[in-house]
Design a protein around this motif. Structure first.
Motif, PDB file in Angstrom:
ATOM      1  N   ARG A 217       0.577  -1.190  -0.081  1.00 61.58           N
ATOM      2  CA  ARG A 217       0.155  -0.130  -0.162  1.00 61.58           C
ATOM      3  C   ARG A 217       0.802   1.242   0.045  1.00 61.58           C
ATOM      4  NH1 ARG A 217      -4.976  -1.131   3.706  1.00 61.58           N
ATOM      5  NH2 ARG A 217      -5.760  -3.243   2.705  1.00 61.58           N
ATOM      6  N   ARG A 218       1.607   1.473  -1.197  1.00 67.28           N
ATOM      7  CA  ARG A 218       2.638   2.523  -0.956  1.00 67.28           C
ATOM      8  C   ARG A 218       1.960   3.943  -0.962  1.00 67.28           C
ATOM      9  NH1 ARG A 218       5.336   0.887  -6.911  1.00 67.28           N
ATOM     10  NH2 ARG A 218       2.997   0.489  -7.240  1.00 67.28           N
ATOM     11  N   ARG A 219       0.697   4.033  -1.057  1.00 64.09           N
ATOM     12  CA  ARG A 219      -0.038   5.553  -0.681  1.00 64.09           C
ATOM     13  C   ARG A 219      -0.294   5.551   0.688  1.00 64.09           C
ATOM     14  NH1 ARG A 219      -3.884   6.510  -6.329  1.00 64.09           N
ATOM     15  NH2 ARG A 219      -2.116   6.375  -7.578  1.00 64.09           N
ATOM     16  N   SER A 220      -0.112   4.667   1.367  1.00 58.62           N
ATOM     17  CA  SER A 220      -0.419   4.727   2.740  1.00 58.62           C
ATOM     18  C   SER A 220       0.560   4.922   3.627  1.00 58.62           C
ATOM     19  CB  SER A 220      -1.246   3.390   3.177  1.00 58.62           C
ATOM     20  OG  SER A 220      -1.443   3.452   4.436  1.00 58.62           O
ATOM     21  N   LEU A 221       0.457   6.200   4.148  1.00 54.94           N
ATOM     22  CA  LEU A 221       1.676   6.660   5.227  1.00 54.94           C
ATOM     23  C   LEU A 221       1.697   5.545   6.369  1.00 54.94           C
ATOM     24  CD1 LEU A 221       3.890   8.440   6.196  1.00 54.94           C
ATOM     25  CD2 LEU A 221       1.955   9.844   7.420  1.00 54.94           C
ATOM     26  N   GLY A 222       0.753   5.270   6.819  1.00 54.25           N
ATOM     27  CA  GLY A 222       0.461   4.101   7.952  1.00 54.25           C
ATOM     28  C   GLY A 222       1.566   2.743   7.598  1.00 54.25           C
ATOM     29  N   TRP A 223       1.130   2.536   6.264  1.00 54.73           N
ATOM     30  CA  TRP A 223       1.809   1.338   5.893  1.00 54.73           C
ATOM     31  C   TRP A 223       3.417   1.498   5.827  1.00 54.73           C
ATOM     32  CZ3 TRP A 223       4.943   0.179   1.606  1.00 54.73           C
ATOM     33  CH2 TRP A 223       5.288  -1.052   1.184  1.00 54.73           C
ATOM     34  N   TRP A 224       3.738   2.533   5.272  1.00 55.19           N
ATOM     35  CA  TRP A 224       5.167   2.903   5.249  1.00 55.19           C
ATOM     36  C   TRP A 224       5.840   2.939   6.689  1.00 55.19           C
ATOM     37  CZ3 TRP A 224       8.444   2.321   1.288  1.00 55.19           C
ATOM     38  CH2 TRP A 224       8.065   2.722   0.019  1.00 55.19           C
ATOM     39  N   ILE A 225       5.077   3.464   7.649  1.00 53.83           N
ATOM     40  CA  ILE A 225       5.633   3.428   9.039  1.00 53.83           C
ATOM     41  C   ILE A 225       5.820   2.167   9.461  1.00 53.83           C
ATOM     42  CG2 ILE A 225       4.982   4.083  11.411  1.00 53.83           C
ATOM     43  CD1 ILE A 225       3.775   6.601  10.254  1.00 53.83           C
ATOM     44  N   VAL A 226       4.746   1.229   9.486  1.00 57.41           N
ATOM     45  CA  VAL A 226       4.941  -0.427   9.774  1.00 57.41           C
ATOM     46  C   VAL A 226       6.020  -1.001   9.039  1.00 57.41           C
ATOM     47  CG1 VAL A 226       3.599  -2.470   9.698  1.00 57.41           C
ATOM     48  CG2 VAL A 226       2.162  -0.518  10.130  1.00 57.41           C
ATOM     49  N   VAL A 227       6.250  -0.705   7.735  1.00 60.89           N
ATOM     50  CA  VAL A 227       7.212  -1.468   7.043  1.00 60.89           C
ATOM     51  C   VAL A 227       8.714  -1.005   7.559  1.00 60.89           C
ATOM     52  CG1 VAL A 227       8.341  -1.593   4.660  1.00 60.89           C
ATOM     53  CG2 VAL A 227       5.897  -1.880   4.952  1.00 60.89           C
TER      54      VAL A 227
END
Length: 281
Positions: A217-227
């Motif tokens: 989910r590259r457009r999700s900031l939350g996803w980037w934080i988790v990754v």
């Protein structure tokens, strides 16, 4: 869609997204992370082509913003101190006590960030399944026990991991330990703490992906934080495994990997904290 027809998504016993039709018609969608981190819930009133977000009041949002800023800043500083400690160990710019002191200071910030992250979950806005599609807040609490919630379990395991790290960091000040004592008092808590970080990160993936395996989910900031945070946890674990002291030689399996794994992993945690500052309510 009636309350009885509401659709729940998630993994195992955890519900991370819930879709239902409010009494007035339309559609309401609650997602765990946006609700607890940003104080919003998606709603599309009957007869309207586009959806919108509804949230909690400004007073509740102000409290959520304070907690988010404290947790994010603590992780940024904690990661930076761990990076500095690993650099001292790798490049020999200080003695063992200096290195341990820098690590311990970083651990204090990590523990602070872990507990405040738990407070964010404990005091997060709640929703009423089948209700009007609004969030509400409850009285402030310093603790709760909600293992059926994946967000609570993830942050609780994270906080527990920081406490285990604290044991490792305190024991690292001890002098004159045998190899067996080093592995039991310093190395073992380090590995356990890293394992708890990995478990916490996986539960965070479950929360944001609504399933038991990773998603993109590259457009999700939350996803980037988790990754980014999970990459930091992986590097921490690699570092911990490389830091095992061989009983036969009294040396680490690989000191370079141990130091660089900590340095890079801590950098990822600092980056995750910086990103979290922008995931504000």
């Amino acid at each position: 869609m009636t309350p009885a027809e509401q659709r729940a998504e998630g993994a195992g016993p955890f519900t991370t997204r819930l879709t239902w039709q409010p009494p007035g018609g339309g559609t309401a969608v609650w997602e765990s992370r946006p609700a607890r981190r940003r104080g919003i819930i998606a709603a599309r009133p009957a007869g309207e082509p586009a959806g919108r977000h509804t949230g909690v009041g400004e007073r509740a949002l102000a409290g959520m913003r304070r907690l988010n800023a404290i947790a994010a800043t603590a992780f940024v500083i904690g990661g930076a101190l761990f990076t500095a400690g690993a650099a001292i160990a790798q490049f020999g710019s200080g003695d063992a006590t200096t290195c341990a002191s820098v690590y311990f200071a970083g651990g204090v910030f990590f523990t602070t960030g872990g507990y405040v992250s738990l407070l964010q979950v404990v005091n997060a806005p709640r929703h009423q399944p089948g209700g009007a599609g609004r969030l509400f807040t409850r009285d402030w609490r310093w603790w709760s026990y909600e293992p059926a919630r994946v967000d609570w379990l993830s942050t609780f395991v994270l906080f527990a991991g920081t406490l285990v790290f604290a044991v490792d960091l305190l024991d690292s000040f001890l002098q004159g330990l045998s190899v067996r004592q080093i592995n039991r008092l310093v190395w073992a808590p380090d590995v356990i703490g890293c394992l708890l970080f990995l478990i916490s990160g996986h539960l965070a993936v479950v929360e944001i992906c609504h399933r038991g395996w990773p998603c993109l989910r590259r457009r999700s900031l939350g996803w980037w934080i988790v990754v980014v945070n999970q990459l930091g946890s992986i590097l921490f674990m690699i570092s911990a495994l490389a830091a095992y002291t061989r009983p036969a030689t009294g040396s680490l399996i690989n000191a370079d990997i141990a130091n660089w794994g900590t340095l890079l992993g801590a950098g990822y945690f600092s980056a995750g904290g910086l990103l979290q500052l922008f995931e504000r309510p």
